[in-house]
Design a protein around this motif. Structure first.
Motif, PDB file in Angstrom:
ATOM      1  N   ASP A 284       0.860  -1.186   0.000  1.00  0.00           N
ATOM      2  CA  ASP A 284       0.000   0.000   0.000  1.00  0.00           C
ATOM      3  C   ASP A 284       0.894   1.233   0.000  1.00  0.00           C
ATOM      4  N   SER A 286      -0.253   4.465  -0.465  1.00  0.00           N
ATOM      5  CA  SER A 286      -1.051   5.675  -0.292  1.00  0.00           C
ATOM      6  C   SER A 286      -0.249   6.716   0.480  1.00  0.00           C
ATOM      7  N   ASN A 287      -0.335   7.960   0.050  1.00  0.00           N
ATOM      8  CA  ASN A 287       0.388   9.045   0.716  1.00  0.00           C
ATOM      9  C   ASN A 287      -0.434  10.329   0.596  1.00  0.00           C
ATOM     10  N   TYR A 292      -2.379  11.250  -2.967  1.00  0.00           N
ATOM     11  CA  TYR A 292      -2.865   9.995  -3.545  1.00  0.00           C
ATOM     12  C   TYR A 292      -3.141   8.976  -2.445  1.00  0.00           C
ATOM     13  N   THR A 293      -4.277   8.301  -2.621  1.00  0.00           N
ATOM     14  CA  THR A 293      -4.723   7.304  -1.647  1.00  0.00           C
ATOM     15  C   THR A 293      -5.124   6.025  -2.365  1.00  0.00           C
ATOM     16  N   ASN A 294      -5.206   4.954  -1.595  1.00  0.00           N
ATOM     17  CA  ASN A 294      -5.583   3.643  -2.135  1.00  0.00           C
ATOM     18  C   ASN A 294      -4.727   3.256  -3.336  1.00  0.00           C
ATOM     19  N   VAL A 295      -3.420   3.429  -3.165  1.00  0.00           N
ATOM     20  CA  VAL A 295      -2.480   3.075  -4.236  1.00  0.00           C
ATOM     21  C   VAL A 295      -1.811   1.751  -3.871  1.00  0.00           C
TER      22      VAL A 295
END
Length: 382
Positions: A284, A286-287, A292-295
């Protein structure tokens, strides 16, 4: 009529004769009877705050031990044995904290006359017994950059020298190395150079009963046995947009990559030698700080706790091998990331050069960021 003087003479002579007879009888008793056996305990009867590590000894003079016991508060015998010469008994196991033990012994002198003695003592009761951990674990196979880590997560160690003396590293082939304290709660052992491939390593931490300082004592001994695997080192010179993997000093794999953004030191893949810390088939990334999320990215190999990984990023395909555009990670094509993922061991070194920024010494494993001469000064024995 006898004179008074004659009476006195006779009386004195009588006293002399009486005294002579008494001395003769005591002498015959001393010569005819053996002195009683003399039993002694260490620690002494009534002792308190006794170390749990020091062996208990029962000794005898002027005789032989026929029986000796040390009993725990639960009524269980403590392991021990009488010496072949029957002059002593020594315990053969460590004692428990804050417990009252009872000892008893029987001895005979040269005449076979028995002498018995009993006593008690109490062991020390620590203010705390913090646990410790050791890594790598038993039977692990790790890379040539893997340090040995002993951590004390429940509190700082004050007497670092005492702890370090209790740590032993044994190797199947000669390896130069040293302990270094990264902080008050962690001491690592690392070799001067990378481990020789296929080295067998055994680590012992004799911590039980050891004073850490501040009233704290070791909770338990620790040990581990592990193996150093093949020599594999990743080398990344960030301006080259390439990740090279070496086995035994020879180029083994080479992959195009997109590394951290060259223009922003905060986004660089930093310079320095780190190691593979963990592997996740899907990571995961996400940052929220960067929006950006759910990466999720596949074949994620963590190389620091600062945030750097080696992983696939097909969304950045256009830049891989051409432009450094990541936020610090090493981006690979999916097939290449999978191939590298399968080849990697925890503890494999990753050497990064060419960036504007250096790895900070804030990660869990930054041993190889410290020059050897400085590392040696981090030992409590230096």
């Amino acid at each position: 009529m006898r004179s008074p003087l004659g009476s006195v003479v006779v009386f004195v002579a009588g006293l002399a004769l009486l005294a002579s007879c008494t001395s003769s009888e005591q002498g015959q008793a001393a010569a005819g009877e053996a002195a009683p056996a003399k039993i002694a305990f260490a620690p002494a009867d009534g002792a308190t705050e006794v170390s749990v590590l020091d062996p208990v000894k029962i000794t005898v003079e002027r005789g032989e031990l026929t029986e000796a016991t040390l009993t725990s508060p639960a009524g269980e015998p403590v392991e021990g044995a009488i010496a072949e010469d029957k002059l002593s008994w020594t315990s053969a196991e460590v004692l428990g904290y804050g417990k009252a033990y009872t000892y008893a012994a029987t001895a005979v002198n040269a005449d076979g006359k028995e002498q018995k003695l009993e006593g008690t003592f109490t062991t020390l009761a620590p203010a705390a017994t913090p646990r410790a951990t050791i890594n790598p674990g038993d039977n692990a196979t790790v890379g040539v950059g893997m340090p040995v880590s002993v951590k004390f997560p429940e509190g700082p160690v004050e007497d670092k020298a005492a702890v370090e003396k209790a740590l032993t590293v044994e190797t199947s082939q000669e390896v130069e190395g040293s302990w270094g304290w990264l902080n008050d709660q962690q001491v690592d052992w690392r070799p001067k150079e990378y481990w020789p491939a296929n080295t067998e390593v055994s680590v012992t931490a004799k911590l039980y009963g050891l004073p850490y300082g501040g009233g704290a004592y070791g909770k338990a001994d620790l040990s581990t046995q592990f193996t150093i695997g093949r020599n594999q080192v990743v080398k990344i010179n960030t301006p080259d947009h390439k990740m090279n993997v070496y086995r035994d000093g020879q180029l083994y794999l080479s992959f195009p990559s997109s590394n951290g953004d060259d223009k922003d030191p905060n986004l660089n893949t930093p310079n320095g030698t780190v190691i593979v810390m963990a592997k996740e088939p899907v990571g995961d990334f996400s940052n929220p700080r960067y929006g950006y999320t759910n990466v999720k990215k596949k074949w994620a190999v963590r190389i620091s706790n600062h945030g750097e990984f080696i992983h696939e990023n097909e969304e950045n395909r256009a830049n891989i091998g051409k432009v450094n555009s990541s936020h610090g990670c090493v981006n690979l094509f999916e097939a290449d990331a999978k191939r590298y993922f399968d080849s990697a061991l925890i503890g494999d070194p990753v050497e990064v050069t060419g960036s504007k920024a250096n790895f900070p010494t804030t990660s869990d494993v930054y041993d190889w960021l410290i020059p050897w001469s400085q590392w040696q000064t981090m030992s409590a024995q230096s």
